[in-house]
Design a protein around this motif. Structure first.
Motif, short mmCIF file in Angstrom:
data_model
loop_
_atom_site.label_atom_id
_atom_site.label_comp_id
_atom_site.label_asym_id
_atom_site.label_seq_id
_atom_site.Cartn_x
_atom_site.Cartn_y
_atom_site.Cartn_z
N LEU A 317 18.85 38.04 8.95
CA LEU A 317 18.23 37.57 9.53
C LEU A 317 17.06 38.63 10.56
O LEU A 317 17.67 38.89 11.29
N ASN A 318 15.68 38.65 9.71
CA ASN A 318 14.92 39.38 10.69
C ASN A 318 14.59 39.04 11.65
O ASN A 318 13.32 39.19 11.84
N SER A 319 14.48 38.45 12.69
CA SER A 319 13.57 38.58 13.17
C SER A 319 14.19 38.87 15.05
O SER A 319 15.08 39.05 15.36
N TYR A 320 12.79 39.38 15.00
CA TYR A 320 12.15 39.62 16.52
C TYR A 320 13.04 38.33 18.14
O TYR A 320 13.05 38.68 18.65
N MET A 321 12.46 37.39 17.62
CA MET A 321 12.74 36.07 17.77
C MET A 321 14.07 35.64 19.00
O MET A 321 14.51 34.43 19.72
N ASN A 322 15.20 36.34 18.54
CA ASN A 322 16.23 36.01 18.36
C ASN A 322 16.58 36.46 20.06
O ASN A 322 18.06 37.49 20.05
N TYR A 323 15.94 36.92 20.76
CA TYR A 323 15.71 37.83 21.63
C TYR A 323 16.72 36.92 23.24
O TYR A 323 17.05 35.54 22.86
N TYR A 324 17.13 37.63 24.17
CA TYR A 324 17.67 37.25 25.35
C TYR A 324 16.85 37.79 26.28
O TYR A 324 17.09 38.80 26.61
N VAL A 325 16.69 36.80 27.46
CA VAL A 325 16.05 37.13 28.91
C VAL A 325 17.28 37.31 30.08
O VAL A 325 17.78 36.36 30.40
N CYS A 326 17.37 38.40 30.21
CA CYS A 326 18.74 38.15 31.39
C CYS A 326 17.73 38.86 32.69
O CYS A 326 16.69 39.23 32.74
N ASN A 327 18.45 39.36 33.83
CA ASN A 327 18.03 39.59 35.26
C ASN A 327 17.08 41.03 34.91
O ASN A 327 17.92 42.24 34.26
N GLY A 328 15.70 40.71 35.29
CA GLY A 328 14.64 42.32 34.19
C GLY A 328 14.69 42.71 32.73
O GLY A 328 14.45 43.91 33.08
N ALA A 329 15.35 42.22 31.97
CA ALA A 329 15.22 42.75 31.27
C ALA A 329 15.09 41.52 30.02
O ALA A 329 15.28 40.36 30.56
N VAL A 330 14.53 42.03 28.61
CA VAL A 330 14.35 41.58 27.69
C VAL A 330 15.56 41.92 26.69
O VAL A 330 15.08 42.95 26.23
N ILE A 331 16.37 41.46 26.14
CA ILE A 331 17.05 41.73 24.84
C ILE A 331 16.98 41.65 23.62
O ILE A 331 16.78 40.56 23.61
N THR A 332 16.38 42.47 22.83
CA THR A 332 16.09 41.67 20.94
C THR A 332 16.70 43.19 20.63
O THR A 332 17.14 44.09 20.19
N ALA A 333 16.20 43.25 19.05
CA ALA A 333 16.66 43.96 17.51
C ALA A 333 15.67 44.40 17.65
O ALA A 333 14.41 44.28 17.09
N GLN A 334 15.93 45.64 16.84
CA GLN A 334 15.48 46.78 15.87
C GLN A 334 15.66 46.77 14.67
O GLN A 334 16.32 47.08 14.92
N PHE A 335 14.69 46.86 13.57
CA PHE A 335 14.69 46.86 12.10
C PHE A 335 14.55 48.28 11.56
O PHE A 335 14.96 48.24 10.19
N GLY A 336 14.26 48.96 12.42
CA GLY A 336 13.92 50.23 11.26
C GLY A 336 12.28 50.57 10.97
O GLY A 336 12.01 51.06 10.58
N ASP A 337 11.73 49.00 11.39
CA ASP A 337 10.03 49.61 10.67
C ASP A 337 9.18 49.91 11.73
O ASP A 337 8.99 49.46 12.99
N VAL A 338 9.09 50.68 11.90
CA VAL A 338 8.28 52.10 13.47
C VAL A 338 7.05 51.37 13.31
O VAL A 338 7.19 51.18 15.12
N ALA A 339 6.49 50.61 12.45
CA ALA A 339 5.19 50.22 13.57
C ALA A 339 4.94 49.18 14.25
O ALA A 339 4.56 48.32 14.91
N GLY A 340 6.59 47.87 12.99
CA GLY A 340 6.68 46.47 13.16
C GLY A 340 7.29 46.25 14.50
O GLY A 340 7.44 45.66 15.84
N ASP A 341 8.49 47.41 14.48
CA ASP A 341 9.42 47.37 16.05
C ASP A 341 8.68 48.01 16.70
O ASP A 341 8.50 46.72 18.28
N ALA A 342 7.46 48.85 17.01
CA ALA A 342 6.37 49.21 17.95
C ALA A 342 5.77 47.98 18.55
O ALA A 342 5.01 47.84 19.84
N ALA A 343 4.73 47.00 17.73
CA ALA A 343 3.74 45.92 17.81
C ALA A 343 4.99 45.24 18.58
O ALA A 343 4.35 44.38 19.41
#
Length: 382
Positions: A317-343
């Motif tokens: 599941l290479n999805s940034y969209m399966n993130y979670y919004v909590c108080n003061g933060a957004v928790i998501t995944a990074q996949f080791g694609d330096v440019a893609g993760d940064a974008a």
């Protein structure tokens, strides 16, 4: 997910059906217990108007579930899955309270050891698996300070996985939270439905208008039931994909509300000719042309998937969209694609100003076909 993962080490939520033949083989266990929890809390007053707030609203806490079943995960994969769930729980606990439900005292002790003292672990809400987004209750508020919760009658994603315990989790969490509990007049999972808290829902037809959950119900009947459960007045449907993963394509892997009037969609490039790539482009087109319950044309933020990942399985599941919004933060995944993760991080920072963006290496969980959002369920304050 209920296939023997010692035998199918590369199995995931996405390739589940390849091994189970739609739940008829590979040792799939289907609960024979009723999927509606015997209420221990009084139902909400019939005249009350309860609404499921958007995820961006302030939370009282996050509910999660501790994976402990080798029958589901296999003894080789389970420790890594547990480590990723512990990391998510510890990260969210920096921003808001987390309650982690474990199946009995022994599993609770293991969870406490791995998740640490910042996470509250309870042993009196038995669970089959970790997917609290789908098994947990949908918390609602009425605008006057009252809270309740509703269950969507979880049935193991259309009887594809054992759910004798998970079918009772929604009611038991509501009881633990001390709020009235009722059940919806349709069967689904909150991962299949996105809400903005202001009357608009986005949902996948493939998951909800499906005989494995809602046999005999029409689209119009399901819309009415969904709007009643969520306190909404409009449903925007996307087609989705049936029979390709255990969920029949949940919306929260592709398209998400950032806030009312604004959605974010991960869109695969045209070169991705898979059913998932085509689905993402279809969702983007539908939402770009849609208006919400208040008549606003949706603002759609397009985000690219990672170009490369550390895990090369086609079912990852290479999805940034399966993130979670909590108080003061957004928790998501990074996949080791330096440019893609940064974008992706920059896009999240722009979309969620003032929130810390936490990007975690959760490869083992995402190789299991789910992510951060799938493993969490928020309880709002108001």
């Amino acid at each position: 997910m209920s296939q023997n993962k010692n035998q199918q080490a590369d199995a995931s939520r996405r390739n589940f059906l390849k091994f189970t033949s739609m739940g008829a083989a590979a040792g799939v266990l289907v609960s024979s217990l009723p999927t509606v929890f015997a209420q221990t809390c009084p139902p909400p007053p019939p005249s009350a108007t309860f609404v499921a707030p958007g995820e961006d609203k302030l939370h009282a806490r996050t509910w999660m579930a501790w994976p402990a079943s080798t029958a589901i995960w296999g003894s080789n994969l389970l420790p890594g899955i547990q480590a990723d769930i512990a990391l998510i729980a510890k990260t969210i606990a920096k921003y808001e309270p987390v309650i982690l439900c474990a199946d009995g005292a022994t599993n609770a002790s293991n969870a406490r050891t791995k998740a640490g003292t910042s996470v509250t672990v309870v042993s009196d809400i038995p669970v089959d698996d970790l997917w609290a987004r789908d098994t947990g209750c949908l918390f609602r508020v009425d605008g006057a300070g009252k809270h309740d919760a509703i269950g969507l009658n979880f049935n193991g994603w259309g009887n594809k996985q054992t759910h004798a315990k998970d079918s009772l989790v929604a009611g038991r969490i509501a009881a633990k939270a001390g709020v009235p509990f009722s059940t919806a007049s349709f069967t689904s999972e909150p991962g299949a439905i996105e809400q903005d808290g202001e009357g608009t829902l986005i949902a996948t037809e493939s998951s909800i208008i499906n005989a494995n959950r809602n046999s005999g119900k029409t689209k119009a009947q399901l819309e009415t039931a969904m709007m009643a459960a969520y306190g909404a007045s409009k449903v925007i449907w996307v087609k989705g994909i049936a029979g390709q993963d255990i969920t029949d394509d949940h919306i929260d892997a592709t398209s998400r509300f950032v806030r009312p009037g604004v959605v974010m969609v991960q869109v695969a490039p045209a070169s991705d000719t898979s059913v998932w790539g085509a689905d993402s482009r279809s969702q983007f087109a539908i939402l770009s042309a849609a208006t919400d319950a208040k008549g606003r044309k949706l603002q759609v933020i397009k985000i690219n998937p990672p170009a490369t990942t550390r895990v090369t399985s086609p079912d990852f599941l290479n999805s940034y969209m399966n993130y979670y919004v909590c108080n003061g933060a957004v928790i998501t995944a990074q996949f080791g694609d330096v440019a893609g993760d940064a974008a992706a991080k920059a896009a999240f920072q722009t979309a969620f100003p003032g929130r810390t963006i936490e990007m975690l290496n959760l490869d083992r969980l995402y190789n299991g076909g789910g992510g951060v959002h799938c493993s969490t369920q928020q309880e709002p304050i108001a």
